[in-house]
Each structure stands twice: as C-alpha cells, then as structure tokens.
Design an enzyme around this catalytic site. Structure first.
Site, PDB file in Angstrom:
ATOM      1  N   ARG A  91       0.836  -1.202   0.000  1.00  0.00           N
ATOM      2  CA  ARG A  91       0.000   0.000   0.000  1.00  0.00           C
ATOM      3  C   ARG A  91       0.873   1.255   0.000  1.00  0.00           C
ATOM      4  NH1 ARG A  91      -2.089  -3.748  -0.950  1.00  0.00           N
ATOM      5  NH2 ARG A  91      -3.982  -4.721  -0.169  1.00  0.00           N
TER       6      ARG A  91
ATOM      7  N   GLU B 162      -4.616   3.231   6.403  1.00  0.00           N
ATOM      8  CA  GLU B 162      -4.531   3.067   4.953  1.00  0.00           C
ATOM      9  C   GLU B 162      -5.163   4.284   4.283  1.00  0.00           C
ATOM     10  OE1 GLU B 162      -6.318  -0.118   1.758  1.00  0.00           O
ATOM     11  OE2 GLU B 162      -5.355  -0.926   3.553  1.00  0.00           O
TER      12      GLU B 162
ATOM     13  N   SER C 223     -11.158  -0.622   4.005  1.00  0.00           N
ATOM     14  CA  SER C 223     -10.219  -0.899   5.101  1.00  0.00           C
ATOM     15  C   SER C 223      -9.587   0.404   5.583  1.00  0.00           C
ATOM     16  CB  SER C 223      -9.122  -1.857   4.633  1.00  0.00           C
ATOM     17  OG  SER C 223      -9.685  -3.077   4.211  1.00  0.00           O
TER      18      SER C 223
END
Length: 340
Positions: free
Chosen positions: A165, A336, A239
């Site tokens: 990520r 995130e 998320s």
C-alpha cells in the site's frame, strides 16, 4: 479549462460523506486544462490535493488549498508481445469499470482487483491490492505531469518503488506530480490466482472447479459485497488500517499467546503480515457504535459514518481503536486512508 470554484463543498466527493470545503476546486478533463490551472496566480502557491473518487480520504477539517478532480478518460490497446497485452488507461477512469473492460477483452491479471473503489490514477499511489494480487503485478509504466514545470514524465515500475500500500508518490515525490495515465502489462494466458482468503471456497459454492477470469471476478465481487458496506448507504472508505508487518520473532511470540491469530506472508524478508481486522475484533470493536460513528458489524477493519458524523469524530474513533490495539498487542496500526 473548467471553472475555478471557491469555497466548494466536498461532501459528495468523499465516500465517508463528511462535510468539508475546499478553498478552491476545479474539475479537469484534459492535459491542457491541467497545465493551465496549475499556472493560475490564485492557486500557484497553495496546497494541492488531487482527488479521484474520494474513496480513500478522510477530511477532518476544511482544505485550505486547491482540490483538483481528475476527469481524464480513455482506454487504449497499445500492442502486445509474446506474453502480454499493453493497455493504457487515463487517470480519471473508474477502476472497476476498467477491470470490466479488461475482462470483456480477455486481458487477464486484474480480475482479483474487482470492485475496488476509486480511479485508475489513484491505484499506483496506493499500490492497491486484494486477494493475493497488487497493482505492481500488472503495472508497466505511468505518465505524470510535473506540477512545477508542466512537463509530462514517465515512471517505470522500478521508479515507482512499490511497497505494501505504498509508492514513491506517497513519500519522496508526494505533491510533486499528478498521474495522468497508467499502462498495464496484462496476460494473454490467464494465471488464475485463487489461493488467498476464501476465494476457492466461494468458487466451490458456486459449483465452479475450473474458473475463468470472469469466474474469479464474480467470486471476489460476491465476497466484497458480503463483507463491505456500500458507501452510498453507509459512509466508509473500506479498510481503514493497513495490515501490520512485524518481525518473524514477534509473530512467533504473538502466536504463542494467541494460537488462533491469522498470519500472512510478507514480501519483506524476515517479516510476517498480521490481520488488522482480527486484531481490532479481539479488542471488542467489531460492530461497536459510538454516537454517529462505529465499525462495520461484518468487518471490524471498516470504520463507518452512520450519518452526520464529522471527519474529526471519525478520526477520534480511529485513534481509540489504535490505542486499544497498541495496549493489547503492542502494535501501532497505520491508517490506509489518507487523513487531511
């Protein structure tokens, strides 16, 4: 060039549905318009935020700068070699629509990334990933405009420094370039990947033993819809936290304390990936609601806005979740979602 709008509401442009205003806002649909707006004296020295579909941002305050919504469109077949098709997609293309176009043309490799919200241009920044596949696995190169000079630059996979990520666009060159297109390297012969999560089980329940890329996509869409709330009904950004990566010794110690703790392989040598959702659930957060905010009852990793919450209230809940995970497991979760 589009119209430069002042004091513009971003509520409909972020999937949390929180109210925040941009000092200036503009939607751009061409490279020429993009270069032109970057030279406007009103915005030249202001903070800049490039917005796709707002599916990975949380506004905790008004944005005192320029918000640019990139609306560049187009998907082109550039050619092929003995193994790959080369497909270029403009930054403003909806990600899932791009995946559907690839499936329709039998361009394989992105089927595991079905139904991820957002745009093509945002995908490399985050190195989006799901069900055993990351963007870097199908990435060839991208084009981006240098904000200072207006020059169009090309970034190879190596240039992008992809991580979990993560990419160079979140670190060294953050705020220096605007991605305008991404070129993908997609397989002519599918490489079916159903090893992650319950994809194989879902396919079996669908009566499929020899799945096509369409079958894999349908299975993943089914899983995602069963686990994640639709942002139009319940404000969220998917998320909220990354899965933490810890040294093997720490993972072994935690496993001795919590035998049922799930682990996943990490690409980093000597590291193991833990499931952030499981950690949060063990701290009693799954489905918990505090006023207008809470976590989703089917997935503790998803922070939700039940309606009318401010970004500050959502972030306050996220901080409480992080603190409880840190206290119980001695792990500090990293968001995130981009928080402004």
């Amino acid at each position: 060039m589009g119209e430069l709008l002042a004091n513009y509401s971003l509520k409909s442009l972020n999937t949390f549905g929180v109210e925040a205003k941009a000092r200036y806002f503009m939607e751009v649909s061409s490279l020429e318009a993009l270069r032109a707006v970057l030279q406007l004296p009103e915005v030249k020295n202001l903070p800049l935020l490039v917005l796709g579909e707002g599916s990975n941002v949380l506004f905790t305050r008004h944005f005192e700068g320029l918000v640019l919504k990139i609306n560049l469109k187009g998907i082109k077949f550039l050619g092929k070699d003995s193994q790959f098709y080369y497909i270029q997609a403009a930054a403003g293309e909806n990600w899932h629509q791009f995946v559907q176009t690839c499936l329709a043309n039998h361009w394989a490799g992105v089927e595991n990334l079905s139904l991820i919200p957002g745009t093509v241009g945002a995908a490399p920044v985050q190195n989006i990933g799901a069900y055993g596949v990351e963007l870097k696995d199908v990435f060839y190169q991208l084009e981006a405009v240098d904000i200072t000079s207006g020059k169009l630059c090309v970034f190879s996979k190596q240039d992008c420094q992809f991580g979990y990520r993560d990419s160079i666009f979140k670190r060294q060159v953050k705020g220096k370039y605007i991605i305008t297109s991404v070129t993908f390297q997609l397989f002519q012969e599918p490489r079916i990947n159903i090893s992650y999560g319950n994809v194989k089980q879902t396919l079996a329940e669908m009566g499929i033993t020899q799945p096509t890329i369409w079958d894999v996509s349908r299975a993943i869409i089914h899983i995602r819809q069963s686990k994640l709330p639709c942002p139009t009904r319940l404000g969220n950004a998917g998320s909220f936290f990354k899965n933490p990566e810890v040294p093997q010794e720490q993972a072994t110690f935690l496993k001795s304390l919590y035998p049922h703790m799930p682990f996943y392989p990490s690409e980093k040598p000597g590291k193991v990936k833990l499931a952030a959702g499981w950690l949060i659930e063990q701290c009693g957060w799954k489905g918990k609601r505090i006023g207008k905010v809470g976590t989703y009852d089917r997935q503790a990793l998803v922070v939700v806005n039940y309606g009318g919450a401010s970004g500050a209230e959502i972030w306050q809940l996220a901080e409480q979740i992080r603190a409880s995970v840190a206290e119980k497991f001695n792990l500090w979760l990293e968001p995130e979602v981009q928080v402004f």
